[in-house]
Design a protein around this motif. Structure first.
Motif, PDB file in Angstrom:
ATOM      1  N   LYS A  62       0.835  -1.209   0.000  1.00 45.67           N
ATOM      2  CA  LYS A  62       0.000   0.000   0.000  1.00 45.67           C
ATOM      3  C   LYS A  62       0.871   1.260   0.000  1.00 45.67           C
ATOM      4  O   LYS A  62       0.582   2.223  -0.711  1.00 45.67           O
ATOM      5  CB  LYS A  62      -0.933   0.004   1.223  1.00 45.67           C
ATOM      6  CG  LYS A  62      -2.146  -0.903   1.052  1.00 45.67           C
ATOM      7  CD  LYS A  62      -3.194  -0.604   2.093  1.00 45.67           C
ATOM      8  CE  LYS A  62      -3.408  -1.806   2.981  1.00 45.67           C
ATOM      9  NZ  LYS A  62      -4.333  -1.541   4.105  1.00 45.67           N
ATOM     10  N   LYS A  63       1.926   1.249   0.808  1.00 43.52           N
ATOM     11  CA  LYS A  63       2.818   2.419   0.862  1.00 43.52           C
ATOM     12  C   LYS A  63       3.458   2.663  -0.499  1.00 43.52           C
ATOM     13  O   LYS A  63       3.548   3.808  -0.948  1.00 43.52           O
ATOM     14  CB  LYS A  63       3.913   2.194   1.910  1.00 43.52           C
ATOM     15  CG  LYS A  63       3.443   2.379   3.336  1.00 43.52           C
ATOM     16  CD  LYS A  63       4.582   2.121   4.301  1.00 43.52           C
ATOM     17  CE  LYS A  63       4.108   2.203   5.743  1.00 43.52           C
ATOM     18  NZ  LYS A  63       5.065   1.554   6.661  1.00 43.52           N
ATOM     19  N   PHE A  64       3.907   1.603  -1.144  1.00 44.73           N
ATOM     20  CA  PHE A  64       4.558   1.751  -2.443  1.00 44.73           C
ATOM     21  C   PHE A  64       3.586   2.395  -3.436  1.00 44.73           C
ATOM     22  O   PHE A  64       3.933   3.349  -4.138  1.00 44.73           O
ATOM     23  CB  PHE A  64       5.040   0.381  -2.949  1.00 44.73           C
ATOM     24  CG  PHE A  64       5.864   0.463  -4.205  1.00 44.73           C
ATOM     25  CD1 PHE A  64       7.246   0.592  -4.140  1.00 44.73           C
ATOM     26  CD2 PHE A  64       5.259   0.418  -5.455  1.00 44.73           C
ATOM     27  CE1 PHE A  64       8.011   0.689  -5.302  1.00 44.73           C
ATOM     28  CE2 PHE A  64       6.009   0.511  -6.615  1.00 44.73           C
ATOM     29  CZ  PHE A  64       7.388   0.649  -6.536  1.00 44.73           C
ATOM     30  N   CYS A  65       2.368   1.890  -3.475  1.00 49.44           N
ATOM     31  CA  CYS A  65       1.372   2.418  -4.418  1.00 49.44           C
ATOM     32  C   CYS A  65       1.029   3.874  -4.095  1.00 49.44           C
ATOM     33  O   CYS A  65       0.856   4.701  -4.991  1.00 49.44           O
ATOM     34  CB  CYS A  65       0.107   1.563  -4.412  1.00 49.44           C
ATOM     35  SG  CYS A  65       0.388  -0.045  -5.181  1.00 49.44           S
ATOM     36  N   ARG A  66       0.938   4.203  -2.807  1.00 46.81           N
ATOM     37  CA  ARG A  66       0.672   5.585  -2.388  1.00 46.81           C
ATOM     38  C   ARG A  66       1.762   6.520  -2.924  1.00 46.81           C
ATOM     39  O   ARG A  66       1.473   7.598  -3.439  1.00 46.81           O
ATOM     40  CB  ARG A  66       0.649   5.662  -0.861  1.00 46.81           C
ATOM     41  CG  ARG A  66      -0.693   6.013  -0.286  1.00 46.81           C
ATOM     42  CD  ARG A  66      -0.599   6.064   1.218  1.00 46.81           C
ATOM     43  NE  ARG A  66      -1.196   4.868   1.809  1.00 46.81           N
ATOM     44  CZ  ARG A  66      -0.854   4.349   2.974  1.00 46.81           C
ATOM     45  NH1 ARG A  66       0.126   4.863   3.700  1.00 46.81           N
ATOM     46  NH2 ARG A  66      -1.480   3.294   3.430  1.00 46.81           N
ATOM     47  N   GLY A  67       3.005   6.086  -2.799  1.00 47.47           N
ATOM     48  CA  GLY A  67       4.131   6.906  -3.272  1.00 47.47           C
ATOM     49  C   GLY A  67       4.080   7.128  -4.769  1.00 47.47           C
ATOM     50  O   GLY A  67       4.352   8.231  -5.254  1.00 47.47           O
ATOM     51  N   ILE A  68       3.714   6.099  -5.524  1.00 50.80           N
ATOM     52  CA  ILE A  68       3.581   6.241  -6.986  1.00 50.80           C
ATOM     53  C   ILE A  68       2.517   7.283  -7.299  1.00 50.80           C
ATOM     54  O   ILE A  68       2.688   8.139  -8.168  1.00 50.80           O
ATOM     55  CB  ILE A  68       3.225   4.877  -7.640  1.00 50.80           C
ATOM     56  CG1 ILE A  68       4.394   3.895  -7.517  1.00 50.80           C
ATOM     57  CG2 ILE A  68       2.794   5.054  -9.103  1.00 50.80           C
ATOM     58  CD1 ILE A  68       5.612   4.229  -8.341  1.00 50.80           C
ATOM     59  N   GLN A  69       1.411   7.229  -6.558  1.00 48.70           N
ATOM     60  CA  GLN A  69       0.325   8.191  -6.772  1.00 48.70           C
ATOM     61  C   GLN A  69       0.790   9.619  -6.477  1.00 48.70           C
ATOM     62  O   GLN A  69       0.490  10.540  -7.231  1.00 48.70           O
ATOM     63  CB  GLN A  69      -0.870   7.829  -5.878  1.00 48.70           C
ATOM     64  CG  GLN A  69      -2.116   8.648  -6.148  1.00 48.70           C
ATOM     65  CD  GLN A  69      -2.839   8.203  -7.413  1.00 48.70           C
ATOM     66  OE1 GLN A  69      -2.943   7.022  -7.684  1.00 48.70           O
ATOM     67  NE2 GLN A  69      -3.306   9.160  -8.197  1.00 48.70           N
ATOM     68  N   PHE A  70       1.559   9.793  -5.399  1.00 51.02           N
ATOM     69  CA  PHE A  70       2.041  11.129  -5.017  1.00 51.02           C
ATOM     70  C   PHE A  70       2.954  11.719  -6.090  1.00 51.02           C
ATOM     71  O   PHE A  70       3.139  12.925  -6.160  1.00 51.02           O
ATOM     72  CB  PHE A  70       2.798  11.088  -3.679  1.00 51.02           C
ATOM     73  CG  PHE A  70       1.930  10.747  -2.499  1.00 51.02           C
ATOM     74  CD1 PHE A  70       0.546  10.885  -2.565  1.00 51.02           C
ATOM     75  CD2 PHE A  70       2.497  10.288  -1.320  1.00 51.02           C
ATOM     76  CE1 PHE A  70      -0.258  10.571  -1.480  1.00 51.02           C
ATOM     77  CE2 PHE A  70       1.695   9.971  -0.232  1.00 51.02           C
ATOM     78  CZ  PHE A  70       0.319  10.109  -0.300  1.00 51.02           C
ATOM     79  N   GLY A  71       3.530  10.878  -6.922  1.00 48.96           N
ATOM     80  CA  GLY A  71       4.444  11.358  -7.959  1.00 48.96           C
ATOM     81  C   GLY A  71       3.768  11.673  -9.274  1.00 48.96           C
ATOM     82  O   GLY A  71       4.423  12.094 -10.220  1.00 48.96           O
TER      83      GLY A  71
END
Ligand SMILES: *Cc1c(COP(=O)(O)O)cnc(C)c1O
Length: 416
Positions: free
Chosen positions: A333-342
Motif C-alpha cells: 500500500k505504501k509503495f502504491c501511495r508513493g507512486i500516486q504522489f508522484g
C-alpha cells in the motif's frame, strides 16, 4: 511538500542509476532503431498536414486514417492493418480479431495458459450468455504452461485438430507469474504451430510489447498482432483506440466485427484525432524506452533494498511491466501511495484497495494519467494477496518515472 526527497533516497537513486549504464545503452539503441523504422514509414507514405484533418459522420474517404493503416502495416511487416479510435480498449480489438477469425464449430486454442482476465468473458470461460464466442458455438481449449513455461509439445498436439482455426498467444504476462515472451520465443512457437496446423491463424495479443524489441511477432510468423493505443504504440498521445496488423483476410474479418458485415473499415470517422495518432506513433519508440528505463530503474532500486523483482534489473526486456514482490500488505500500500504522489494528475488522492469486478480479492491501483487508464503513463496495481506483488508499468519520461519510483521508496521507508 510531497516531492521533497530525503538525502538517503536520492543517494539510493543515484547509486541504482550508476549501475544501469549497460541496460540504458541497450534500451537507447533499440529506441534509435525503431525510431528509424517509424520515420522511414512516415516518409515513404509522404505524411503531410492534410493527413491530420480527419472526418466526421460516416468517415468515408478519411485519407489520414487509411494512410495510418498502411503505415502500421509497413511497421509490422504485414499485408494490412486497422487502426481505429472506435475500439474502446485492447480487449475490444482482440475480441474483434477472434470473432473475425472464428465461426460456429471452430476451435480457439490459447497457447500459453489462461489469457488476460478481461478476455475470459469474451471467450465464454466466465460470464456466459452475453454473446461470447462460446455462445456462438466456438469451442475453447487451453495449453497449460509446463513448469511455468510454454509447452511446445503440448501446443503441437493441441493445434493438430483441423477444427482449430485460431491460436491465441499472449506476449506479455499480464497478471500471470510466467515470464513475458520474447519475439524470438514467439517465432519458435509459430513454427511449431504452423507445422502442426498450417490453417490455424496465429493471433498475438501484443499489449505492452510494441517497440520493446526491434522486431514484432508478425516479423517471425504470427498472422496478426493486436493491441491498445493507450499503451505503447499510442506514444502517450493517442486519446483512445486499438490496432490490428496482419493478414488481409483477418483484418477484414475484424473490421466487419468492429462495424458491420459488409461495411468493415470503410466507416469510422476520426473527429480531428489523426494528428495525435500520428504524433503518438512517431514518439512511441522513445516513450516506450522511457517506460522500460523506469521499469529497470525500479527493479534496481528495489533489489538494492533487498526485494525480489521479476524481471531482474539486468534482464533483457520483452515488455514494459515490472513485478516487485512487496511481501506484506502494508508495504504494498505504501509503495502504491508513493507512486500516486508522484503523478502529474490526481497526485493528492490516496489509493485504497477495492473489490474490482472480475477479481477474487481486493485490488489496489495507483495512477494519475492525462489519458484515463493509460498504462503507458506511470501506474502501479496489485491484487491484495501473497506475495503482495506490485505490477509497475509506464512512465512518459524517465525523469518523472524515476521521481515516482523514488517517492514510492520514500513512502515505504518512512521519512528520515
Ligand atoms: C492491457 C492488456 C489487454 C487489454 O486490456 P484493455 O484494458 O482492454 O485495454 C490485453 N492483454 C494484455 C496482456 C494486456 O496487458
Amino acid at each position: 511538500m510531497p516531492l521533497q526527497l530525503d538525502e538517503n533516497v536520492k543517494a539510493l537513486g543515484s547509486r541504482a542509476q550508476a549501475q544501469l549504464t549497460e541496460q540504458f545503452a541497450r534500451i537507447d539503441a533499440i529506441a534509435q532503431e525503431n525510431t528509424a523504422r517509424v520515420l522511414a514509414a512516415f516518409q515513404e507514405h509522404r505524411v503531410a498536414e492534410s493527413y491530420f484533418s480527419g472526418t466526421t459522420g460516416y468517415g468515408y474517404d478519411d485519407l489520414g486514417r487509411d494512410k495510418l493503416d498502411e503505415i502500421y502495416a509497413q511497421l509490422f511487416g504485414t499485408e494490412a492493418a486497422l487502426v481505429r479510435l472506435q475500439f474502446v480498449n485492447g480487449t475490444h480489438a482482440i475480441t474483434a480479431a477472434l470473432f473475425g477469425a472464428l465461426k460456429a464449430g471452430d476451435v480457439l486454442v490459447s497457447a500459453v495458459g489462461a489469457p488476460y482476465d478481461t478476455m475470459l468473458g469474451a471467450i465464454g470461460v466466465v460470464d456466459k450468455g452475453h454473446g461470447s464466442l462460446k455462445d456462438y458455438g466456438v469451442e475453447y481449449r487451453q495449453v497449460e504452461l509446463l513448469d511455468n513455461k510454454p509447452d511446445l509439445d503440448g501446443m503441437a498436439k493441441a493445434v493438430a485438430d483441423p477444427k482449430v482455426k485460431a491460436v491465441l498467444i499472449q506476449r506479455s504476462k499480464g497478471y500471470a507469474t510466467r515470464a513475458s515472451l520474447s519475439v524470438d520465443e514467439i517465432g519458435e512457437m509459430c513454427q511449431v504451430i504452423k507445422k502442426a496446423n498450417p490453417n490455424a491463424a496465429i493471433i498475438v495479443d501484443n499489449c505492452y510489447g510494441e517497440f520493446v524489441e526491434e522486431k514484432e511477432p508478425t516479423h517471425v510468423g504470427a498472422d496478426l498482432v493486436v493491441g491498445s493505443l493507450i499503451k505503447n504504440p499510442g506514444g502517450g498521445l493517442a486519446p483512445t483506440g486499438g490496432y490490428l496488423a496482419g493478414r488481409r483476410d483477418l483484418i477484414e474479418g475484424a473490421a466487419m466485427r468492429l462495424t458491420v458485415p459488409g461495411i468493415g473499415g470503410e466507416c469510422g470517422c476520426t473527429l480531428g484525432q489523426n494528428r495525435s495518432l500520428y504524433q503518438g506513433l512517431f514518439l512511441a519508440p522513445h516513450t516506450v524506452a522511457q517506460a522500460v528505463k523506469t521499469a529497470v530503474f525500479a527493479a534496481k532500486v528495489m533489489e538494492l533494498l533487498g526485494y525480489d523483482t521479476e524481471p531482474r534489473s539486468d534482464a533483457v526486456r520483452h515488455d514494459i511491466i515490472q513485478m516487485i514482490h512487496m511481501r506484506e500488505p502494508e508495504a504494498l500500500k505504501k509503495f502504491c501511495r508513493g507512486i500516486q504522489f508522484g503523478a502529474p494528475v490526481d497526485s493528492y488522492v490516496t489509493p485504497e484497495p477495492w473489490d474490482m469486478p472480475g477479481y477474487d480479492c481486493p485490488v489496489i491501483m495507483a495512477a494519475g494519467a492525462f489519458i484515463q487508464g493509460a498504462s503507458i503513463e506511470l501506474s502501479a496495481d496489485a491484487p491484495m494477496r501473497p506475495p503482495y506483488t506490485v505490477y509497475l508499468q509506464g512512465g512518459l519520461t524517465f525523469e518523472s518515472g524515476r521521481l515516482g519510483v523514488l517517492l514510492a521508496v520514500q513512502e515505504l521507508l518512512g521519512r528520515a
